[in-house]
Design a protein around this motif. Structure first.
Motif, PDB file in Angstrom:
ATOM      1  N   LEU A 141      21.417  30.143  37.790  1.00  0.00           N
ATOM      2  CA  LEU A 141      22.063  29.400  36.712  1.00  0.00           C
ATOM      3  C   LEU A 141      22.498  30.305  35.566  1.00  0.00           C
ATOM      4  O   LEU A 141      23.468  29.995  34.860  1.00  0.00           O
ATOM      5  CB  LEU A 141      21.138  28.293  36.199  1.00  0.00           C
ATOM      6  CG  LEU A 141      21.323  26.936  36.894  1.00  0.00           C
ATOM      7  CD1 LEU A 141      20.980  27.030  38.382  1.00  0.00           C
ATOM      8  CD2 LEU A 141      20.490  25.859  36.231  1.00  0.00           C
ATOM      9  N   GLU A 142      21.792  31.422  35.379  1.00  0.00           N
ATOM     10  CA  GLU A 142      22.168  32.362  34.320  1.00  0.00           C
ATOM     11  C   GLU A 142      23.540  32.974  34.607  1.00  0.00           C
ATOM     12  O   GLU A 142      24.279  33.328  33.674  1.00  0.00           O
ATOM     13  CB  GLU A 142      21.115  33.471  34.215  1.00  0.00           C
ATOM     14  CG  GLU A 142      21.226  34.315  32.976  1.00  0.00           C
ATOM     15  CD  GLU A 142      20.761  33.607  31.710  1.00  0.00           C
ATOM     16  OE1 GLU A 142      21.116  34.065  30.616  1.00  0.00           O
ATOM     17  OE2 GLU A 142      20.059  32.576  31.828  1.00  0.00           O
ATOM     18  N   ALA A 143      23.877  33.089  35.893  1.00  0.00           N
ATOM     19  CA  ALA A 143      25.132  33.735  36.275  1.00  0.00           C
ATOM     20  C   ALA A 143      26.271  32.746  36.519  1.00  0.00           C
ATOM     21  O   ALA A 143      27.394  33.157  36.845  1.00  0.00           O
ATOM     22  CB  ALA A 143      24.918  34.574  37.537  1.00  0.00           C
ATOM     23  N   VAL A 144      26.034  31.444  36.374  1.00  0.00           N
ATOM     24  CA  VAL A 144      27.086  30.443  36.613  1.00  0.00           C
ATOM     25  C   VAL A 144      28.170  30.560  35.539  1.00  0.00           C
ATOM     26  O   VAL A 144      27.874  30.527  34.343  1.00  0.00           O
ATOM     27  CB  VAL A 144      26.500  29.018  36.603  1.00  0.00           C
ATOM     28  CG1 VAL A 144      27.627  27.977  36.615  1.00  0.00           C
ATOM     29  CG2 VAL A 144      25.583  28.811  37.799  1.00  0.00           C
ATOM     30  N   PRO A 145      29.443  30.680  35.920  1.00  0.00           N
ATOM     31  CA  PRO A 145      30.534  30.695  34.939  1.00  0.00           C
ATOM     32  C   PRO A 145      30.837  29.261  34.482  1.00  0.00           C
ATOM     33  O   PRO A 145      31.744  28.604  34.998  1.00  0.00           O
ATOM     34  CB  PRO A 145      31.699  31.310  35.722  1.00  0.00           C
ATOM     35  CG  PRO A 145      31.406  30.976  37.157  1.00  0.00           C
ATOM     36  CD  PRO A 145      29.917  30.921  37.293  1.00  0.00           C
ATOM     37  N   TRP A 146      30.061  28.779  33.526  1.00  0.00           N
ATOM     38  CA  TRP A 146      30.103  27.368  33.152  1.00  0.00           C
ATOM     39  C   TRP A 146      31.482  26.908  32.700  1.00  0.00           C
ATOM     40  O   TRP A 146      31.914  25.791  33.045  1.00  0.00           O
ATOM     41  CB  TRP A 146      29.071  27.091  32.060  1.00  0.00           C
ATOM     42  CG  TRP A 146      27.659  27.296  32.526  1.00  0.00           C
ATOM     43  CD1 TRP A 146      26.830  28.334  32.220  1.00  0.00           C
ATOM     44  CD2 TRP A 146      26.924  26.446  33.419  1.00  0.00           C
ATOM     45  NE1 TRP A 146      25.614  28.191  32.853  1.00  0.00           N
ATOM     46  CE2 TRP A 146      25.642  27.028  33.600  1.00  0.00           C
ATOM     47  CE3 TRP A 146      27.204  25.261  34.078  1.00  0.00           C
ATOM     48  CZ2 TRP A 146      24.662  26.475  34.400  1.00  0.00           C
ATOM     49  CZ3 TRP A 146      26.228  24.690  34.883  1.00  0.00           C
ATOM     50  CH2 TRP A 146      24.981  25.299  35.037  1.00  0.00           C
TER      51      TRP A 146
END
Length: 560
Positions: free
Chosen positions: A335-340
């Motif tokens: 989730l830290e790497a998700v391009p929100w």
């Protein structure tokens, strides 16, 4: 509940089925955001009065004019093509709930504007000092469509039958009743459930713990009063025919408020032909479109009703035996790497958290920024802690509906997670079978959209309670369950703080990826139809509907 298409994105499968429309709406974004900002005000915190009289449901709620009986013979609604389950105990789609709320009635009904509970079969209730004993007084003149009386024992039987139904998606919402959870899972007796009739019009419910939100829950169509013979209704209409993608509803003259139910016959027609549906509306052959429509072909654009929904689109991890993704540290790294921003690029209203913003609900820290380097660092730490070799690539299966939108979303995640040593496999299913496939699908990440069924944070948080029948993710966390249990003991700020802590725990575990808050779109001319109002659940009880004569827009035109 189950599958639907969202207006801002018609390719998302969810627990609530209807189809919404795209195109014209982009011209209405300013109005839409204003509606979104106002939605939270619809949901004040629950009162917990010991002796409560709720507003009566009556036909005068919308009526500001004389109703012409000559216009009320027929009303036509166009809905999406779907296999409709009209058993209130097993139904789970929003389009089904819309119909069931008019065929059946429970103790309470939604106020069609504010969504607050309104008296239906119940006219009065009292709450004991312990907050756990509720005594309801029922209407003396309430009858089923076959003329038989609706009694407190009938309520008991309906709720107990719901608990005994293994396919009932909402039965766990009654776990707040003493003995209900044990009976539901086959470890308790029917007569040990805290529901009993003291007389024909007096019902007593003993709760396992206080639950001031109970009337809100009981508005839902799962908790209506019904007989085993589903041809007999308790609501304003009964089902005359259901065949060839058409349902015919007829006014129930035995209904306690039949005097204020105006439409005599409602035809519910299934159609996904967007152009044809626009034509039928333009020519007056359809009064309300709740399904596909080509908005650009509508002659009267003012008939397009756009509204915020009390809903959230999200992705979730399904917990399955021996899955490496049961590890919250690994999920948190992903989730830290998700391009929100990219993932939410098509959202009208971005959703950093699961629970839709509600008046008085504390702020929860959600997901709004992306840090691929931190994600890689967290992944290395999580692998080391779990005893996974640093150079081992981890497989992850994303299961999605077979739509272009969801394929794009999966591609975004696949690209972002590749650098973390994750090999993503994308599997698809036809959208009409997607949700039913989730329980048996051997995959890790799934798509969902949920519309809350009552105006409370618990409408979303219940989805992840360990024992909930709505918990398709199979996620279990003892601390989360404890927080929900503790919240039930309080009202006001203390309660919402505990619920917010539970949501924060859920988000911090990396179990869900919130995407957006959807909106709804209906096509209905409010100059010719009364008794219909936009609301955040997109539920519109048929009993309030009535047709009215439209004033000619041009001078020197005589209307007949």
């Amino acid at each position: 509940m189950k599958m639907r298409f969202d207006f801002n994105n018609p390719n998302i499968a969810s627990r609530k089925y209807h189809q919404n429309k795209i195109g014209f709406a982009k011209k209405c974004i300013a109005a839409l955001f204003a509606a979104m900002l106002c939605t939270a005000a619809l949901f004040p915190q629950t009162r917990d009065d010991p002796d409560t009289n709720l507003p009566e449901i009556d036909g005068d709620f919308f009526e500001a004019e004389t109703i012409d009986p000559a216009l009320q013979h027929n009303f036509t609604i166009i809905v999406p093509v779907h296999e409709y389950d009209l058993n209130p105990h097993t139904a789970s789609y929003s389009s089904e709930s819309q119909i069931l709320s008019s065929l059946y009635e429970g103790l309470f009904s939604y106020d069609p504007v504010t969504l607050e509970p309104k008296n239906a079969l119940a006219v009065h209730y009292r709450i004991s000092r312990s907050k756990k004993r509720w005594t309801f007084t029922l209407r003396k003149n309430a009858k089923f469509s076959d003329g038989s009386p609706i009694t407190a024992q009938g309520v008991c039987d309906a709720w107990l039958d719901l608990l005994a139904e293994p396919r009932a998606p909402y039965s766990s919402m009654l776990d707040i009743i003493e003995g209900a959870a044990a009976y539901r899972i086959g470890k308790g007796k029917r007569d040990a459930v805290g529901i009993r009739a003291l007389s024909d019009t007096t019902l007593v419910v003993e709760l396992a713990s206080p639950a001031g939100y109970l009337p809100r829950v009981l508005c839902h169509s799962a908790f209506v009063v019904c007989k085993k013979d589903t041809n007999v209704s308790s609501g304003a209409f009964f089902l005359q025919r259901n065949a060839n993608e058409e349902m015919i509803l007829i006014k129930n003259n035995n209904y306690w408020d039949a005097e204020h139910t105006h439409i005599e016959r409602i035809a519910i027609v299934q159609s996904d032909n967007a152009d044809e549906n626009a034509f039928l509306f333009n020519t007056g052959s359809a009064d309300w479109i709740a399904g596909n429509v080509t908005v650009q072909k509508l002659l009267d654009k003012d008939s397009v009703q756009i509204n915020a929904e009390f809903a959230t689109e999200y992705l979730f991890f399904k917990c399955r035996k021996k899955s490496v993704w049961n590890n919250p540290d690994l999920r948190a790294a992903l989730l830290e790497a998700v391009p929100w921003n990219e993932l939410r690029s098509q959202a009208f209203v971005k959703a950093p958290t699961l629970v839709y913003p509600i008046n008085g609900y504390p702020q929860v820290e959600g997901f709004a920024y992306t840090d691929p380097d931190e994600g890689a660092s967290l992944m290395n730490d999580a692998k080391k802690k779990a005893g996974i070799p640093q150079d081992k690539r981890l497989p992850l299966v994303i299961a999605i509906p077979d739509t272009e939108y969801m394929k794009k979303q999966a591609k975004i995640l696949s690209g972002a997670w590749k650098a973390l040593g994750i090999d993503v496999e994308v599997q698809t299913s036809p959208i009409n079978r997607y949700l039913e496939s989730i329980p048996s699908w051997n995959a890790d990440l799934f798509s969902y959209t949920w519309i809350g069924d009552f105006a409370d944070p618990l409408a979303f948080l219940e989805l992840f309670r360990s024992a909930s029948t709505l918990n398709v993710a199979r996620w279990k966390n003892a601390e989360y369950d404890k927080l929900l249990g503790e919240a039930a003991l309080y009202t006001g700020d203390e309660r919402t703080k505990l619920l917010a802590r539970a949501e924060q725990l859920l988000l911090d575990s990396g179990e869900v990826l919130p995407i957006s808050h959807p909106v709804s779109l209906n096509v209905i001319d409010l100059e010719t139809t009364g008794g219909w109002s936009s609301n955040a659940f997109d539920i519109h009880p048929f009993k309030y509907l009535y047709k009215k004569r439209k004033t000619a827009p041009l001078p020197n035109i005589v209307t007949r």
